[in-house]
Write a protein that holds these residues in place. Structure first.
Motif, short mmCIF file in Angstrom:
data_model
loop_
_atom_site.label_atom_id
_atom_site.label_comp_id
_atom_site.label_asym_id
_atom_site.label_seq_id
_atom_site.Cartn_x
_atom_site.Cartn_y
_atom_site.Cartn_z
N LEU A 124 0.84 -1.19 0.00
CA LEU A 124 0.00 0.00 0.00
C LEU A 124 0.88 1.24 0.00
CD1 LEU A 124 -2.67 1.54 0.25
CD2 LEU A 124 -2.56 1.20 2.72
N LYS A 125 0.73 2.03 -1.05
CA LYS A 125 1.43 3.31 -1.13
C LYS A 125 0.42 4.42 -0.88
CE LYS A 125 4.71 1.59 -4.62
NZ LYS A 125 5.30 1.84 -5.96
N SER A 126 0.80 5.39 -0.04
CA SER A 126 -0.12 6.48 0.32
C SER A 126 0.55 7.82 0.11
CB SER A 126 -0.57 6.33 1.78
OG SER A 126 -1.17 5.08 2.00
N PHE A 127 -0.27 8.81 -0.25
CA PHE A 127 0.26 10.16 -0.52
C PHE A 127 -0.69 11.19 0.06
CE2 PHE A 127 0.95 13.97 -3.11
CZ PHE A 127 2.35 14.06 -3.08
N GLU A 128 -0.14 12.05 0.90
CA GLU A 128 -0.94 13.08 1.56
C GLU A 128 -1.15 14.27 0.62
OE1 GLU A 128 -0.95 15.20 5.95
OE2 GLU A 128 0.95 14.90 4.91
N VAL A 129 -2.38 14.72 0.52
CA VAL A 129 -2.73 15.84 -0.35
C VAL A 129 -3.26 16.99 0.50
CG1 VAL A 129 -4.15 16.62 -2.29
CG2 VAL A 129 -3.29 14.27 -2.23
N LYS A 165 -4.34 10.11 -1.34
CA LYS A 165 -4.35 9.17 -2.45
C LYS A 165 -3.68 7.87 -2.02
CE LYS A 165 -4.53 12.77 -5.96
NZ LYS A 165 -3.98 13.32 -7.22
N GLY A 166 -4.19 6.77 -2.53
CA GLY A 166 -3.63 5.48 -2.17
C GLY A 166 -3.57 4.53 -3.35
N LEU A 167 -2.53 3.72 -3.39
CA LEU A 167 -2.36 2.71 -4.44
C LEU A 167 -2.05 1.37 -3.78
CD1 LEU A 167 -2.05 1.92 -7.44
CD2 LEU A 167 0.36 2.61 -7.28
N THR A 168 -2.95 0.41 -3.98
CA THR A 168 -2.79 -0.93 -3.41
C THR A 168 -2.43 -1.90 -4.53
OG1 THR A 168 -4.48 -0.45 -1.73
CG2 THR A 168 -3.89 -2.76 -2.06
N ILE A 169 -1.36 -2.66 -4.33
CA ILE A 169 -0.87 -3.60 -5.34
C ILE A 169 -0.82 -4.99 -4.72
CG2 ILE A 169 1.02 -4.15 -6.91
CD1 ILE A 169 1.95 -1.15 -6.39
N ASP A 179 2.90 9.62 -9.11
CA ASP A 179 2.93 8.17 -8.89
C ASP A 179 1.54 7.61 -8.62
OD1 ASP A 179 5.75 8.03 -9.09
OD2 ASP A 179 5.95 8.71 -7.01
N PHE A 180 0.55 8.49 -8.51
CA PHE A 180 -0.81 8.07 -8.21
C PHE A 180 -1.79 8.49 -9.30
CE2 PHE A 180 1.59 8.23 -4.36
CZ PHE A 180 1.16 7.16 -3.62
N GLU A 181 -1.27 8.67 -10.50
CA GLU A 181 -2.14 8.98 -11.64
C GLU A 181 -2.72 7.68 -12.19
OE1 GLU A 181 0.35 11.13 -14.33
OE2 GLU A 181 0.32 12.97 -13.11
N LYS A 182 -3.86 7.81 -12.84
CA LYS A 182 -4.59 6.63 -13.34
C LYS A 182 -3.74 5.79 -14.29
CE LYS A 182 -8.67 5.41 -16.06
NZ LYS A 182 -9.80 5.95 -16.86
#
Length: 264
Positions: free
Chosen positions: A70-75, A81-85, A254-257
């Motif tokens: 799980l990668k997370s980015f504070e906005v 934003k979060g990216l789960t792989i 890194d959190f773009e579609k």
């Protein structure tokens, strides 16, 4: 009036009085104040990367395990934003979930399915559906934002040896699968200890327990174990974090579609 009937009437009357008393002491102002402090204490962490294990268990006790990151980015001024792989097992390897939380608007969520080689957008109407067959709904994966709820402070309670605030959170989104959530926050650090989720009929649906908290950067607390139990189906999901790092240098790009089909 006989003794049995008299006792029954007194019991009912006492229950009504307790319910009315609970409502009378529910204070939205105090609830919002506590929720704001919770939010304020968890700002400034920038980004994080976690290695996690997800264990799914059915009502018969049979289980399956998945490895994930799980990668997370504070906005600033919006939801995170979060990216789960998913890395294992083979049937879910390469599956990726991207979540753009928002403070006011509906979250943007996409799921990449490698077998189909396509990106599926999660409709806001389907946010109450299960995430990857787990007991976590898509809406449970959103970052905590004050605008997503109205708050009531209900009481102080001791839970798990900790003194806690009990808050009622009512989702503002009409598409939410919940009528309300009851949240226990420990008074010292404002960390969630337990959350009860109530379905659209007002019945208790799930309970989420947070355990094994660790502190990072001398400020930010993260639970390394999260256990979600569905009381209506008997199923459960256990999320365990084995490794967690903050401020790793992730960027918003890194959190773009378009990263979904290229995740590794």
């Amino acid at each position: 009036m006989n003794t049995v009937t008299n006792t029954a009437v007194k019991t009912i009357a006492l229950s009504v009085l307790l319910a009315l008393s609970s409502q009378a002491f529910a204070t939205p102002e105090r609830g919002l104040e506590i929720a704001k402090e919770r939010k304020n204490r968890d700002q400034g962490w920038k980004d994080s990367v976690a290695t996690m294990e997800m264990v799914l268990k059915n009502a018969q006790g049979e289980s399956s395990t998945r490895a994930m990151r799980l990668k997370s980015f504070e906005v600033a001024d919006d939801g995170d934003k979060g990216l789960t792989i998913f890395d294992q097992p083979r049937d879910v390897k390469g599956t990726a979930f991207l979540n753009h939380s928002h403070t006011v608007d509906a979250d943007d969520q996409w799921l990449y399915l490698p077998a189909l080689k396509r990106v599926k957008r999660i409709s806001s109407r389907n946010k109450s559906g299960p995430f990857m067959g787990s007991e976590f709904a898509y809406e449970d994966l959103s970052s905590f934002e004050l605008e997503k709820y109205t708050f009531n402070y209900l009481n102080d309670e001791d839970i798990g040896g900790l003194s806690a605030y009990l808050l009622e959170q009512v989702p503002t989104d009409k598409n939410s699968g919940y009528t309300k959530q009851l949240v226990w926050l420990d008074k010292e650090h404002y960390r969630p200890i337990k959350v009860e989720f109530y379905d659209r009929k007002g019945a208790l649906l799930k309970t989420l327990q947070f355990n094994d908290y660790k502190q990072y950067l001398n400020q930010y607390w993260r639970a390394h174990t999260m256990a979600m139990v569905n009381h209506q189906t008997g199923k459960s999901t256990l999320l365990t974090t084995s490794d967690l790092a903050f401020q790793t240098g992730l960027k918003e790009k890194d959190f773009e579609k378009n990263v979904l089909k290229r995740v590794k």
